[in-house]
Design an enzyme around this catalytic site. Structure first.
Site, PDB file in Angstrom:
ATOM      1  N   PRO A  21       0.599  -1.289   0.010  1.00  8.52           N
ATOM      2  CA  PRO A  21       0.097  -0.061  -0.056  1.00  8.52           C
ATOM      3  C   PRO A  21       0.811   1.327  -0.002  1.00  8.52           C
ATOM      4  CG  PRO A  21      -0.785  -1.269   1.725  1.00  8.52           C
ATOM      5  CD  PRO A  21       0.461  -2.138   1.255  1.00  8.52           C
ATOM      6  N   LYS A  71      -3.217  -4.529   5.774  1.00  4.77           N
ATOM      7  CA  LYS A  71      -2.253  -5.050   5.360  1.00  4.77           C
ATOM      8  C   LYS A  71      -0.989  -4.532   6.561  1.00  4.77           C
ATOM      9  CE  LYS A  71      -3.290  -5.639   1.160  1.00  4.77           C
ATOM     10  NZ  LYS A  71      -3.163  -6.785  -0.028  1.00  4.77           N
ATOM     11  N   ILE A  96      -2.385  -3.557  -3.763  1.00  5.05           N
ATOM     12  CA  ILE A  96      -2.872  -5.046  -4.364  1.00  5.05           C
ATOM     13  C   ILE A  96      -3.960  -5.346  -3.511  1.00  5.05           C
ATOM     14  CG2 ILE A  96      -2.285  -7.089  -5.017  1.00  5.05           C
ATOM     15  CD1 ILE A  96       0.664  -5.999  -5.395  1.00  5.05           C
TER      16      ILE A  96
END
Length: 115
Positions: free
Chosen positions: A2, A34, A66
Site C-alpha cells: 500500500p 495490510k 494490491i
C-alpha cells in the site's frame, strides 16, 4: 505494497512531516488490513496548487494497493486521511481529493521483480 502519494500546497516542516508520515502509515495499514511493514508514504509540501480557483490550503492524494481497497474501505480511508490533513495542515476536507488504485500483482514492482 500500500502506497500513499500526498501533495499539498501547504509548506511542511520536518516535525509536521514526520507526524503526518507516521499517522498516515498507521491509518493506511489498519484500514486496508495490510502489515505496516509494507506501507510507503510520500509527502510533498509546498507544491503549487489551486483548488476551485483558490490557492488556500488544499491537497491531492493517491492510494495504490494490491487488494484491500473497495467502496467501504475507500470511504474510511478518505475520512481518516482528511482528518489527518485537517488537524496537521489545516486543509479542509472539502479541499482534498484522493484517488484509489487497486492494482494487479504484475503491475506492482518490488525487490527487482513484481508481486
Amino acid at each position: 505494497m500500500p502506497t500513499l502519494n500526498l501533495n499539498t500546497n501547504v509548506p511542511v516542516d520536518a516535525v509536521t512531516s514526520s507526524d503526518i508520515l507516521k499517522d498516515c502509515s498507521r491509518v493506511l495499514a489498519k484500514i486496508i488490513g495490510k502489515p505496516e511493514s509494507y506501507v510507503m508514504i510520500s509527502l510533498h509540501g509546498g507544491v503549487p496548487m489551486s483548488f476551485a480557483g483558490s490557492e488556500e490550503p488544499a491537497a491531492y492524494g493517491e492510494v495504490i494497493s494490491i487488494g484491500g481497497l473497495g467502496p467501504g474501505v475507500n470511504g474510511k480511508l478518505s475520512l481518516a486521511l482528511a482528518e489527518i490533513l485537517e488537524s496537521k495542515l489545516s486543509v479542509d476536507s472539502s479541499r482534498f481529493y484522493i484517488k484509489f488504485y487497486d492494482v494487479q500483482r504484475p503491475y506492482f514492482g518490488y525487490n527487482g521483480t513484481t508481486f
